[in-house]
Design an enzyme around this catalytic site. Sequence first.
Site, mmCIF file in Angstrom:
data_model
loop_
_atom_site.group_PDB
_atom_site.id
_atom_site.type_symbol
_atom_site.label_atom_id
_atom_site.label_comp_id
_atom_site.label_asym_id
_atom_site.label_seq_id
_atom_site.Cartn_x
_atom_site.Cartn_y
_atom_site.Cartn_z
ATOM 1 N N LYS A 1 1.206 0.144 -11.035
ATOM 2 C CA LYS A 1 0.238 0.186 -9.940
ATOM 3 C C LYS A 1 -1.068 0.806 -10.451
ATOM 4 C CE LYS A 1 0.642 1.127 -4.992
ATOM 5 N NZ LYS A 1 1.356 1.942 -4.006
HETATM 6 O O1 G3P Z 1 1.163 1.331 0.513
HETATM 7 C C1 G3P Z 1 0.083 2.175 0.751
HETATM 8 C C2 G3P Z 1 0.505 3.288 1.592
HETATM 9 O O2 G3P Z 1 1.368 4.153 0.921
HETATM 10 C C3 G3P Z 1 -0.540 4.003 2.326
HETATM 11 O O3 G3P Z 1 -0.026 4.130 3.581
HETATM 12 O O4 G3P Z 1 0.201 5.059 5.796
HETATM 13 O O5 G3P Z 1 -0.657 6.487 3.894
HETATM 14 O O6 G3P Z 1 -2.066 4.682 4.863
HETATM 15 P P1 G3P Z 1 -0.679 5.152 4.589
#
Ligand code: G3P
Length: 217
Positions: free
Chosen positions: A87
């Site tokens: 990633k």
């Molecule tokens: O896949 C990306 C993710 O981990 C971010 O999610 O909910 O932290 O915006 P969030």
Amino acid sequence: MKFFIDTANLDQIKEAEALGVLDGVTTNPSLMAKEGITGHDNILKHYIDICEAVEGDVSAEVISTDLEGMIREGEALAALHPQIVVKIPMIEDGVKALKYFADQGIKTNCTLVFSVGQALLAAKAGATYVSPFIGRLDDVSTDGLDLIEDIRLIYDNYGFETQILAASVRHTMHVINCAKIGADVMTGPLSSIKGLLNHPLTDIGLAKFLADFKKGN
Ligand code: G3P
């Protein structure tokens, strides 16, 4: 549409895998820290544990922000397990790293994508997956699903093979709308996957079927 779970929590990963609908896992440094996984060796071991718990691709994020560091880290991550996808953040050296890994035949997931321009660059560089963060766009009053739609249009116009991995999915309606638009993959918390199960008419109907069965037996 493939279902990935966005967590470093092994119990939740195993629960989603047991449901039989899981196609992979995404992690990031914040998700690792949330599970208390710290230190280089522990983090690498945790990636292997995740790979052994599921069958699909497992995204493991580099911490370096320079090309040399990303290549060094990414090669080490890819060597850990055949399911690892490296990633890489959407920054200038990240684009160069995506191209480098594409040439080496190493799978990549371009993360922190918030615009169509960034998604176009990731595809040009040969990313395996591009991760637009739809929830975080919604958080700042910008419709994250519009971004998925625009990337789908552009990728289809030119036949880019980069898979659209809708990330920062927060709930079931994100999942459903991503499927309508034609995202290749969505990654979200366990609740966004298991929430798809729920309907009160299913519960009411089942209770009635079982009650009627009991009456006759
Ligand atoms: O896949 C990306 C993710 O981990 C971010 O999610 O909910 O932290 O915006 P969030």
